[in-house]
Design a protein around this motif. Structure first.
Motif, PDB file in Angstrom:
ATOM      1  N   ARG A  15      96.661  46.912  47.427  1.00 35.43           N
ATOM      2  CA  ARG A  15      96.715  47.054  45.973  1.00 35.43           C
ATOM      3  C   ARG A  15      97.183  48.433  45.539  1.00 35.43           C
ATOM      4  O   ARG A  15      97.820  48.568  44.490  1.00 35.43           O
ATOM      5  CB  ARG A  15      95.335  46.740  45.369  1.00 35.43           C
ATOM      6  N   ILE A  16      96.843  49.461  46.308  1.00 34.55           N
ATOM      7  CA  ILE A  16      97.266  50.812  45.949  1.00 34.55           C
ATOM      8  C   ILE A  16      98.594  51.177  46.593  1.00 34.55           C
ATOM      9  O   ILE A  16      99.452  51.816  45.968  1.00 34.55           O
ATOM     10  CB  ILE A  16      96.189  51.837  46.359  1.00 34.55           C
ATOM     11  N   SER A 127      92.288  58.820  45.085  1.00 36.28           N
ATOM     12  CA  SER A 127      91.331  58.317  44.107  1.00 36.28           C
ATOM     13  C   SER A 127      92.106  57.883  42.880  1.00 36.28           C
ATOM     14  O   SER A 127      92.999  58.602  42.411  1.00 36.28           O
ATOM     15  CB  SER A 127      90.316  59.406  43.744  1.00 36.28           C
ATOM     16  N   SER A 129      93.059  54.106  40.164  1.00 33.87           N
ATOM     17  CA  SER A 129      93.204  52.656  40.032  1.00 33.87           C
ATOM     18  C   SER A 129      94.613  52.204  40.392  1.00 33.87           C
ATOM     19  O   SER A 129      95.511  53.015  40.614  1.00 33.87           O
ATOM     20  CB  SER A 129      92.907  52.248  38.588  1.00 33.87           C
ATOM     21  N   VAL A 130      94.798  50.886  40.412  1.00 31.28           N
ATOM     22  CA  VAL A 130      96.132  50.322  40.618  1.00 31.28           C
ATOM     23  C   VAL A 130      97.074  50.792  39.513  1.00 31.28           C
ATOM     24  O   VAL A 130      98.244  51.130  39.761  1.00 31.28           O
ATOM     25  CB  VAL A 130      96.060  48.782  40.653  1.00 31.28           C
ATOM     26  N   GLU A 131      96.570  50.833  38.286  1.00 34.38           N
ATOM     27  CA  GLU A 131      97.399  51.275  37.158  1.00 34.38           C
ATOM     28  C   GLU A 131      97.819  52.732  37.324  1.00 34.38           C
ATOM     29  O   GLU A 131      98.968  53.101  37.049  1.00 34.38           O
ATOM     30  CB  GLU A 131      96.624  51.094  35.846  1.00 34.38           C
ATOM     31  N   PHE A 220      86.818  55.991  35.104  1.00 35.82           N
ATOM     32  CA  PHE A 220      86.398  54.753  35.760  1.00 35.82           C
ATOM     33  C   PHE A 220      85.965  53.722  34.722  1.00 35.82           C
ATOM     34  O   PHE A 220      86.287  52.532  34.823  1.00 35.82           O
ATOM     35  CB  PHE A 220      85.260  55.055  36.730  1.00 35.82           C
ATOM     36  N   TYR A 223      89.264  52.489  32.647  1.00 36.55           N
ATOM     37  CA  TYR A 223      90.231  51.564  33.247  1.00 36.55           C
ATOM     38  C   TYR A 223      89.598  50.287  33.787  1.00 36.55           C
ATOM     39  O   TYR A 223      90.304  49.383  34.206  1.00 36.55           O
ATOM     40  CB  TYR A 223      91.128  52.245  34.278  1.00 36.55           C
ATOM     41  N   ASN A 224      88.285  50.186  33.724  1.00 41.44           N
ATOM     42  CA  ASN A 224      87.623  48.959  34.177  1.00 41.44           C
ATOM     43  C   ASN A 224      87.189  48.050  33.027  1.00 41.44           C
ATOM     44  O   ASN A 224      86.490  47.063  33.261  1.00 41.44           O
ATOM     45  CB  ASN A 224      86.404  49.293  35.037  1.00 41.44           C
ATOM     46  N   ASN A 227      87.935  44.308  33.416  1.00 40.16           N
ATOM     47  CA  ASN A 227      87.180  43.679  34.502  1.00 40.16           C
ATOM     48  C   ASN A 227      85.748  43.381  34.093  1.00 40.16           C
ATOM     49  O   ASN A 227      85.165  42.385  34.535  1.00 40.16           O
ATOM     50  CB  ASN A 227      87.200  44.574  35.732  1.00 40.16           C
ATOM     51  N   HIS A 237      90.544  45.149  41.237  1.00 43.25           N
ATOM     52  CA  HIS A 237      90.786  46.541  41.595  1.00 43.25           C
ATOM     53  C   HIS A 237      90.298  46.812  43.016  1.00 43.25           C
ATOM     54  O   HIS A 237      91.009  47.400  43.831  1.00 43.25           O
ATOM     55  CB  HIS A 237      90.069  47.479  40.617  1.00 43.25           C
ATOM     56  N   ASP A 283      86.173  41.100  42.331  1.00 48.79           N
ATOM     57  CA  ASP A 283      86.184  42.510  41.978  1.00 48.79           C
ATOM     58  C   ASP A 283      84.750  43.030  41.891  1.00 48.79           C
ATOM     59  O   ASP A 283      83.813  42.285  41.571  1.00 48.79           O
ATOM     60  CB  ASP A 283      86.881  42.702  40.624  1.00 48.79           C
TER      61      ASP A 283
END
Length: 295
Positions: A15-16, A127, A129-131, A220, A223-224, A227, A237, A283
């Motif tokens: 994912r990353i 460190s 997120s995917v975004e 954190f 961006y979550n 989810n 994520h 997730d």
């Protein structure tokens, strides 16, 4: 390094690391990709024009820089060793960026093996997120030679906006586990707090909006949001199984240095219950859903 831009091999497409490949290709780098599940490598190659290698050795043979991004220590050890392993393909002058979240002892055990090939290994877990990976805004937590790190900064800067160096080999991996310890505890607390608000009569989205506009508004949390608010529609994520894996690594590190980890123990108890309910491939925010069904 050969050519105007170094050739980069990416070992492990997840994912990353997938958006890493996209960014490197857009920046003009020749990229070679390989993955145990070949379809993932073919997919990102179709999108970006990266070349697909049949094994880690083949990927490393043509690379100036190798980025390794794998799920756990076992996968990392398997990728480095053997006739088709990464070590067999390394040439003098190559730099390996080990971005996997693994035990510091795994990193330090690989450093001399890479050095035997005339190459350098840096632990550079990331460190974010995917975004953030897609935008090139990751944070790199680095250990190893500062000189080697400076030499590969032009490539790292395509992927990250912050590079923090913590000293000798293994220290970057230590810091990644420390950061993840904090984030995973935050994730548990976020799930508990959201369900608390809901049971007290506050609308879920309104409660989460309050989190994002208060002192709790860490990146954190920001961006979550999807989810936690609309879990059935949001992308994964980090699976709960990987959360548990990281907690095991954090616990081992804490035990080795004698650090008390009461919060980790509480989080692990909840996560183990959710894993027993079969939620490991969801997730990590699934903890909120799990708590909604608990009394």
């Amino acid at each position: 390094m050969t050519g105007a831009l170094p050739t980069v091999a990416v070992v492990g497409i997840g994912r990353i690391s997938r958006p890493m490949v996209v960014r490197l290709r857009r920046a003009g780098h020749a990229v070679v990709v390989t993955n145990r599940t070949r379809e993932r490598a073919l997919d990102v190659a179709d999108e970006t024009g990266a070349r697909v290698a049949g094994c880690p050795r083949e990927a490393a043979e043509s690379a100036d820089i190798v980025i390794v991004s794998l799920a756990d220590d076992t996968a990392v050890r398997e990728v480095y060793h053997g006739p088709d392993g990464l070590l067999a393909g390394l040439s003098p002058g190559v730099t390996v960026l080990e971005t996997s979240t693994i035990a510091p002892s795994t990193v330090t055990s690989l450093v001399p093996r890479v050095l035997e090939r005339g190459a350098v290994l840096l632990d550079t877990p990331v460190s974010g997120s995917v975004e953030l990976a897609a935008r090139g805004e990751l944070t790199v937590l680095a250990g190893g030679s500062r000189t080697a790190l400076d030499q590969v900064r032009p490539v790292i800067d395509v992927l990250a906006t912050r590079v923090l160096h913590f000293g000798d080999s293994g220290r970057g991996s230590v810091m990644k586990l420390v950061v993840n310890s904090l984030l995973l505890s935050l994730g548990t607390a976020l799930a508990e707090s959201l369900v608390l608000a809901e049971r007290a009569g506050i609308d879920r989205e309104a409660a989460y909006d309050a989190f994002t506009r208060s002192a709790a508004a860490a990146p954190f949390v920001l961006y979550n949001k999807d989810n936690f608010v609309t879990p059935r529609d949001a992308p994964i994520h980090m699976t709960l199984a990987l959360v548990a894996k990281d907690l095991t690594l954090v616990n081992a590190l804490a035990s080795s240095v004698g650090a008390p980890m009461a919060q980790l123990e509480a989080s692990r108890a909840l996560i183990d219950r959710a894993l027993a309910a079969g939620l490991g491939e969801h997730d990590g925010s699934v903890l909120a859903e799990f708590l909604r069904g608990s009394r």
